[in-house]
Design an enzyme around this catalytic site. Structure first.
Site, short mmCIF file in Angstrom:
data_model
loop_
_atom_site.label_atom_id
_atom_site.label_comp_id
_atom_site.label_asym_id
_atom_site.label_seq_id
_atom_site.Cartn_x
_atom_site.Cartn_y
_atom_site.Cartn_z
N ARG A 146 75.04 45.47 24.47
CA ARG A 146 75.56 46.32 25.54
C ARG A 146 75.40 45.68 26.91
O ARG A 146 76.06 46.06 27.88
CB ARG A 146 74.86 47.68 25.51
CG ARG A 146 75.57 48.76 26.33
CD ARG A 146 75.04 50.16 26.06
NE ARG A 146 73.73 50.39 26.63
CZ ARG A 146 72.62 50.59 25.93
NH1 ARG A 146 72.66 50.56 24.61
NH2 ARG A 146 71.47 50.81 26.52
N ASP A 187 92.69 50.11 43.07
CA ASP A 187 93.15 49.94 41.69
C ASP A 187 94.45 49.16 41.77
O ASP A 187 95.49 49.69 42.18
CB ASP A 187 93.36 51.30 41.03
CG ASP A 187 93.79 51.19 39.56
OD1 ASP A 187 94.34 50.13 39.19
OD2 ASP A 187 93.60 52.16 38.82
N LYS A 230 96.87 46.68 30.60
CA LYS A 230 98.26 46.56 31.05
C LYS A 230 98.66 45.09 31.23
O LYS A 230 98.70 44.35 30.26
CB LYS A 230 98.45 47.37 32.34
CG LYS A 230 97.90 48.79 32.27
CD LYS A 230 98.46 49.61 31.13
CE LYS A 230 98.16 51.10 31.24
NZ LYS A 230 96.73 51.45 31.15
#
Length: 548
Positions: free
Chosen positions: A210, A336, A361
């Protein structure tokens, strides 16, 4: 064997490194894999003008011990070139050959003077303690301070997207061209003392899956270079990146400013979850600078968070201006930039503190992986990283590999998508069955001048309103043959959706229109298909509407 001539930090030679002809052997295994000449020290490691066929084996964690800058500035072979000069496991071995000395001198001569503060503490590298053997000299990095950026020989973002994080060295010692996938949930320590050294910051390790992974680290380094950032954090999705960032940077009872046009799930998080922590939100129009100034004056704003371009109307924020205004009041700015991509817009260079992307994306670009990333200064990204380590949302290393692979063609894809989108936006704007087109590359766009100033390309997504109602628009969408009807964008395949149905179907018509979402709105993400094919497909679909 080719030897890199890449400039590297100066190193002192260590005889504790081993030379193995068996590539599967490790530094801790018995020495039967070594050649006799190397074991007995009877033959110099470098022979004549060329290098022997022996494979250089680094001790475990050696490359990981190097700082991020050192890993970026040194190729694995380049490091080997310097440290190979007098390796031997026999303290009685003779002096290095002339060729070895020449190689070390040539590598050292190109390096600036040392920065003592950058030298690794003590004599320990990769868990090797010189006290165990008085005849062993340990490699030390004499200069890690010179920031030899990729751009010294990679002059374009396209080359950086291909090679950054990999070509000049990575935290995985391998001669493979592609970055290996390290599938592990944890990292072991050879002895308890090594664990203690790690806890007391004398030994480097990811410790647990992690907290980091070598494959993921390559991806983070690659994105950092592309964005011009000190640090990047990769997470499991774009929404994971957004939510962890907001939780980390906006304190309980704090205030946040955002814009009207944005991804709906981000707005839902701000409107429904953050208020539970006493966090209030001011929502402004992307172009309303006075509203931003007022919010900064009235409230103790921690963060201004906005997309640019926005979703789905592709509104643009003047990043340089809003950054200046926010910084005067001590507020951070996060952009963003998913619709822009790191190739079309450099938000950090324009003054933003953080740049966020849904790597699902354009960055991934193949509609086959989820991911999100946040880039910025080490100080701010570390705050987010610390919370991320608690909350989870870790990207699987296989997904990291897919994004690394996808980034190899990022510049080629984005060039094609920029071109197709701009050409189709102009055609759509002139078509009688299209009422309105939203694309920052068009002079009719409200922030066209801002987009021209801060973007080098306008992206691969075009939104437009068809001359019809919900059902006529649906008929147009269904008549398209090339694009998929799907909720994403930025991939090789073209994608189309009707936001009123895809993203806002749970709201009434009047509620949707509060956000500007009309029933005839279409969002079209152009893939890398041939422009003429896409043009023909869209025009025939519009003709279907006309004949209805």
């Amino acid at each position: 064997m080719a030897v890199s001539s890449c400039p590297c930090p100066k190193l002192f030679v260590a005889s504790s490194f081993e030379c193995r002809s068996d590539s599967s052997s490790s530094a801790d295994q018995p020495s039967q894999g070594r050649s006799n000449s190397a074991r007995h020290g009877t033959t110099p490691f470098l022979s004549g003008a060329g290098m022997s066929s022996l494979i250089l084996k680094f001790p475990p964690n050696f490359v990981r011990q190097l700082s991020t800058k050192a890993r970026r500035n040194c190729s694995n072979i380049g490091v080997a070139q310097i440290v190979a000069a007098s390796w031997s496991n026999n303290s009685a071995a003779g002096a290095p050959s002339a060729a070895a000395a020449a190689a070390a001198a040539a590598a050292a001569s190109a390096i600036p003077a040392a920065d003592p503060a950058a030298t690794l503490a003590g004599n320990e590298v990769a868990g090797i303690d010189s006290s165990d053997n008085k005849n062993v000299s340990v490699v030390q990095l004499e200069d890690l301070s010179s920031d030899l950026e990729y751009k010294s020989f990679l002059s374009s973002d396209g080359s950086i997207a291909v090679h950054a994080g990999e070509r000049l060295g990575r935290g995985i010692v391998t001669d493979a061209i592609t970055t290996p996938v390290v599938n592990t949930s944890a990292y072991f320590f050879k002895k308890t003392q090594e664990l203690i050294d790690f806890k007391e910051k004398r030994h480097a390790s990811y410790e647990y899956g992690r907290y980091g992974n070598p494959t993921t680290q390559v991806l983070e380094d690659k994105i950092s270079e592309l964005e011009g950032a000190e640090s990047t954090l990769i997470l499991a999705s774009g929404m994971c990146a957004s939510t962890v960032l907001l939780l980390a940077l906006v304190p309980a009872g704090g205030h946040l400013v955002t814009t009207t046009d944005c991804y709906r799930k981000t707005r839902i998080f701000m409107e429904t979850f953050l208020p539970k922590m006493g966090i209030t939100v001011t929502v402004i129009d992307p172009a309303d600078v006075k509203a931003l100034e007022s919010a900064l004056e009235i409230n103790k704003v921690s963060l201004f968070f906005t997309e640019s371009p926005t979703n789905p109307f592709l509104r643009c924020v003047d990043i340089e201006l809003v950054s200046e205004l926010c910084h005067r009041k001590g507020a951070l700015v996060c952009i963003d930039g998913t619709f822009a991509t790191p190739l079309n817009q450099k938000a950090l260079a324009l003054g933003a503190d953080l740049i966020l992307h849904s790597a699902t994306k354009f960055i991934g670009g193949h509609n086959d992986v989820l991911g999100g990333c946040i880039s910025g200064s080490t100080k701010v990204v570390s705050e987010i990283r610390n919370l991320h380590h608690v909350l989870g949302g870790t990207l699987n290393p296989n997904a990291a590999y897919l994004i690394i692979r996808g980034m190899k063609t990022l510049h080629l894809r984005v060039q094609q998508q920029n071109s197709t989108a701009l050409r189709m936006a102009k055609i759509l704007e002139a078509h009688p069955k299209v009422r309105c087109v939203y694309y920052p590359g068009l002079p009719s766009h409200p922030e066209h001048d801002i987009a021209k100033k801060q973007m080098t390309g306008f992206g691969g997504v075009v939104s437009f309103e068809v001359d019809g109602d919900l059902f006529i628009t649906s008929k147009f969408v269904d008549a398209l043959k090339i694009p998929y009807i799907a909720p994403s964008f930025g991939g090789c395949e073209s994608i189309v959706d009707q936001p009123a149905i895809m993203s806002y179907w749970d709201l009434s018509r009047s509620e949707r229109e509060k956000y500007g979402i009309k029933e005839n709105l279409v969002r079209f993400s152009f893939g890398v298909e041939d422009f003429e094919d896409l043009k023909a497909d869209i025009l025939q679909a519009l003709e279907t509407i006309e004949s209805a």
